[in-house]
Design a protein around this motif. Structure first.
Motif, PDB file in Angstrom:
ATOM      1  N   VAL A  43       0.914  -1.173  -0.004  1.00 28.22           N
ATOM      2  CA  VAL A  43       0.039   0.154   0.079  1.00 28.22           C
ATOM      3  C   VAL A  43       0.793   1.213  -0.047  1.00 28.22           C
ATOM      4  CG1 VAL A  43      -1.954   1.320   1.176  1.00 28.22           C
ATOM      5  CG2 VAL A  43      -1.676  -1.108   1.348  1.00 28.22           C
ATOM      6  N   ALA A  44       0.564   2.233  -0.801  1.00 24.04           N
ATOM      7  CA  ALA A  44       1.374   3.468  -0.799  1.00 24.04           C
ATOM      8  C   ALA A  44       1.169   4.151   0.503  1.00 24.04           C
ATOM      9  CB  ALA A  44       0.992   4.121  -1.959  1.00 24.04           C
ATOM     10  N   PRO A  45       2.339   5.021   0.714  1.00 26.54           N
ATOM     11  CA  PRO A  45       2.067   5.613   2.174  1.00 26.54           C
ATOM     12  C   PRO A  45       1.138   6.692   2.200  1.00 26.54           C
ATOM     13  CG  PRO A  45       4.535   5.783   0.976  1.00 26.54           C
ATOM     14  CD  PRO A  45       3.471   5.132   0.105  1.00 26.54           C
ATOM     15  N   ASP A  46       0.454   7.156   1.059  1.00 26.89           N
ATOM     16  CA  ASP A  46      -0.688   7.924   1.114  1.00 26.89           C
ATOM     17  C   ASP A  46      -2.034   7.352   0.778  1.00 26.89           C
ATOM     18  OD1 ASP A  46      -0.773   7.241  -1.413  1.00 26.89           O
ATOM     19  OD2 ASP A  46      -0.835   9.291  -2.653  1.00 26.89           O
ATOM     20  N   LEU A  47      -1.831   5.858   1.012  1.00 30.43           N
ATOM     21  CA  LEU A  47      -3.141   5.101   0.977  1.00 30.43           C
ATOM     22  C   LEU A  47      -4.000   5.573  -0.393  1.00 30.43           C
ATOM     23  CD1 LEU A  47      -4.266   5.478   4.709  1.00 30.43           C
ATOM     24  CD2 LEU A  47      -2.646   3.730   3.636  1.00 30.43           C
ATOM     25  N   LYS A  48      -3.431   5.735  -1.263  1.00 34.75           N
ATOM     26  CA  LYS A  48      -4.383   5.955  -2.583  1.00 34.75           C
ATOM     27  C   LYS A  48      -4.256   4.756  -3.372  1.00 34.75           C
ATOM     28  CE  LYS A  48      -5.087  10.866  -2.466  1.00 34.75           C
ATOM     29  NZ  LYS A  48      -6.158  11.164  -1.500  1.00 34.75           N
ATOM     30  N   THR A  49      -3.164   4.022  -3.304  1.00 30.03           N
ATOM     31  CA  THR A  49      -3.003   2.877  -4.374  1.00 30.03           C
ATOM     32  C   THR A  49      -2.510   1.740  -3.731  1.00 30.03           C
ATOM     33  OG1 THR A  49      -0.776   3.704  -5.118  1.00 30.03           O
ATOM     34  CG2 THR A  49      -2.704   4.320  -6.427  1.00 30.03           C
ATOM     35  N   CYS A  50      -2.530   0.312  -4.125  1.00 29.66           N
ATOM     36  CA  CYS A  50      -2.226  -0.726  -3.534  1.00 29.66           C
ATOM     37  C   CYS A  50      -1.804  -1.493  -4.799  1.00 29.66           C
ATOM     38  CB  CYS A  50      -3.504  -1.372  -2.712  1.00 29.66           C
ATOM     39  SG  CYS A  50      -3.236  -2.829  -2.200  1.00 29.66           S
ATOM     40  N   LYS A  51      -0.805  -2.165  -4.637  1.00 31.22           N
ATOM     41  CA  LYS A  51      -0.641  -3.144  -5.421  1.00 31.22           C
ATOM     42  C   LYS A  51      -0.547  -4.592  -4.853  1.00 31.22           C
ATOM     43  CE  LYS A  51       2.979  -0.668  -7.871  1.00 31.22           C
ATOM     44  NZ  LYS A  51       4.533  -0.507  -8.285  1.00 31.22           N
ATOM     45  N   ALA A  52      -1.298  -5.577  -5.127  1.00 38.50           N
ATOM     46  CA  ALA A  52      -1.675  -6.958  -4.612  1.00 38.50           C
ATOM     47  C   ALA A  52      -0.966  -8.167  -5.650  1.00 38.50           C
ATOM     48  CB  ALA A  52      -3.208  -7.162  -4.649  1.00 38.50           C
ATOM     49  N   TRP A  53       0.115  -8.678  -5.170  1.00 34.67           N
ATOM     50  CA  TRP A  53       0.554  -9.626  -5.888  1.00 34.67           C
ATOM     51  C   TRP A  53      -0.297 -10.980  -5.574  1.00 34.67           C
ATOM     52  CZ3 TRP A  53       3.416  -5.657  -4.345  1.00 34.67           C
ATOM     53  CH2 TRP A  53       4.265  -5.177  -5.217  1.00 34.67           C
ATOM     54  N   ILE A  54      -0.834 -11.561  -6.634  1.00 31.60           N
ATOM     55  CA  ILE A  54      -1.591 -12.930  -6.557  1.00 31.60           C
ATOM     56  C   ILE A  54      -0.862 -14.234  -7.229  1.00 31.60           C
ATOM     57  CG2 ILE A  54      -3.679 -11.663  -6.041  1.00 31.60           C
ATOM     58  CD1 ILE A  54      -4.430 -12.622  -8.934  1.00 31.60           C
ATOM     59  N   SER A  55      -0.928 -15.363  -6.641  1.00 31.34           N
ATOM     60  CA  SER A  55      -0.651 -16.462  -7.260  1.00 31.34           C
ATOM     61  C   SER A  55      -1.745 -17.686  -7.396  1.00 31.34           C
ATOM     62  CB  SER A  55       0.340 -17.123  -6.218  1.00 31.34           C
ATOM     63  OG  SER A  55       0.968 -18.447  -6.831  1.00 31.34           O
ATOM     64  N   VAL A  56      -1.842 -17.920  -8.667  1.00 33.23           N
ATOM     65  CA  VAL A  56      -2.909 -19.023  -8.955  1.00 33.23           C
ATOM     66  C   VAL A  56      -2.231 -20.397  -9.250  1.00 33.23           C
ATOM     67  CG1 VAL A  56      -4.943 -19.504 -10.540  1.00 33.23           C
ATOM     68  CG2 VAL A  56      -4.145 -17.324  -9.862  1.00 33.23           C
ATOM     69  N   LEU A  57      -2.696 -21.193  -8.616  1.00 28.14           N
ATOM     70  CA  LEU A  57      -2.369 -23.022  -9.008  1.00 28.14           C
ATOM     71  C   LEU A  57      -3.154 -23.190 -10.138  1.00 28.14           C
ATOM     72  CD1 LEU A  57      -0.439 -25.086  -7.850  1.00 28.14           C
ATOM     73  CD2 LEU A  57      -2.419 -26.074  -6.506  1.00 28.14           C
ATOM     74  N   GLY A  58      -2.438 -23.414 -11.374  1.00 27.96           N
ATOM     75  CA  GLY A  58      -3.324 -24.028 -12.449  1.00 27.96           C
ATOM     76  C   GLY A  58      -2.520 -23.242 -13.707  1.00 27.96           C
ATOM     77  N   ASP A  59      -3.172 -23.638 -14.871  1.00 32.13           N
ATOM     78  CA  ASP A  59      -2.437 -23.153 -16.223  1.00 32.13           C
ATOM     79  C   ASP A  59      -2.478 -21.770 -16.524  1.00 32.13           C
ATOM     80  OD1 ASP A  59      -5.170 -23.264 -16.708  1.00 32.13           O
ATOM     81  OD2 ASP A  59      -5.062 -24.474 -18.560  1.00 32.13           O
ATOM     82  N   GLU A  60      -1.840 -21.293 -17.538  1.00 27.49           N
ATOM     83  CA  GLU A  60      -2.011 -19.944 -17.846  1.00 27.49           C
ATOM     84  C   GLU A  60      -3.451 -19.385 -18.008  1.00 27.49           C
ATOM     85  OE1 GLU A  60       0.789 -18.558 -20.907  1.00 27.49           O
ATOM     86  OE2 GLU A  60       2.638 -19.624 -19.707  1.00 27.49           O
ATOM     87  N   LYS A  61      -4.205 -20.348 -18.501  1.00 22.17           N
ATOM     88  CA  LYS A  61      -5.809 -19.768 -18.964  1.00 22.17           C
ATOM     89  C   LYS A  61      -6.275 -19.524 -17.401  1.00 22.17           C
ATOM     90  CE  LYS A  61     -10.030 -21.160 -20.828  1.00 22.17           C
ATOM     91  NZ  LYS A  61     -10.897 -20.260 -20.235  1.00 22.17           N
ATOM     92  N   ALA A  62      -6.078 -20.581 -16.574  1.00 21.86           N
ATOM     93  CA  ALA A  62      -6.737 -20.183 -15.121  1.00 21.86           C
ATOM     94  C   ALA A  62      -6.084 -18.931 -14.463  1.00 21.86           C
ATOM     95  CB  ALA A  62      -6.329 -21.335 -14.269  1.00 21.86           C
ATOM     96  N   GLN A  63      -4.865 -18.720 -14.876  1.00 22.66           N
ATOM     97  CA  GLN A  63      -4.229 -17.420 -14.300  1.00 22.66           C
ATOM     98  C   GLN A  63      -4.763 -16.133 -14.835  1.00 22.66           C
ATOM     99  OE1 GLN A  63      -0.092 -17.850 -14.760  1.00 22.66           O
ATOM    100  NE2 GLN A  63      -0.078 -19.181 -13.313  1.00 22.66           N
ATOM    101  N   ALA A  64      -5.137 -16.011 -16.335  1.00 23.96           N
ATOM    102  CA  ALA A  64      -5.758 -14.970 -17.018  1.00 23.96           C
ATOM    103  C   ALA A  64      -7.140 -14.773 -16.720  1.00 23.96           C
ATOM    104  CB  ALA A  64      -5.381 -15.347 -18.447  1.00 23.96           C
ATOM    105  N   ASP A  65      -7.895 -16.214 -16.505  1.00 14.56           N
ATOM    106  CA  ASP A  65      -9.235 -15.895 -16.002  1.00 14.56           C
ATOM    107  C   ASP A  65      -9.350 -15.350 -14.877  1.00 14.56           C
ATOM    108  OD1 ASP A  65     -10.154 -17.061 -18.400  1.00 14.56           O
ATOM    109  OD2 ASP A  65     -10.548 -18.865 -17.705  1.00 14.56           O
TER     110      ASP A  65
END
Length: 127
Positions: A43-65
């Motif tokens: 979360v940015a110090p000004d609380l305006k933006t947030c980056k969330a890294w996610i991981s998906v178990l599955g193939d590339e289609k499952a990740q894109a979906d």
């Protein structure tokens, strides 16, 4: 890059925990894979933006979906986040696919293959 303050680190951890709960239990989108985890949140110090890294178990289609499903549910996720965590601003969430777990599994597999080849070469040299 600036070192995170204790407050910012605590906010990151809390947002990560709540995001994981929302994704796991409250979103009913069939595109989102059941084996989706929130790896890290920044979360940015000004609380305006947030980056969330996610991981998906599955193939590339499952990740894109899953990524498409999360992006379409971003408004709902943000409103639930605002209800759960009392922050001055509710951050705009950007979901980023994290490949580190898949990368680690792949590297482990490659290391195992090299070890097996090395052992078979040693066995042939001994004979």
């Amino acid at each position: 890059m600036r070192k995170n303050s204790v407050k910012n680190t605590r906010i990151n951890g809390e947002v990560q925990r709540v995001l994981a709960e929302i994704i796991r239990g409250e979103i009913k989108d069939p595109r989102i894979a059941s084996m989706t985890s929130v790896v890290a949140v920044e979360v940015a110090p000004d609380l305006k933006t947030c980056k969330a890294w996610i991981s998906v178990l599955g193939d590339e289609k499952a990740q894109a979906d899953t990524l498409a499903g999360l992006k379409s549910a971003e408004g709902y996720i943000r409103s639930q986040l605002a209800k759960t965590i009392n922050l001055r601003n509710t951050p705009q969430i950007t979901f980023i696919m994290d490949q580190s777990i898949a990368y680690g599994v792949n590297m482990s597999k490659l290391i195992d293959e090299v070890v097996v080849k090395d052992e078979t070469v040693e066995d042939h040299e001994d004979n």
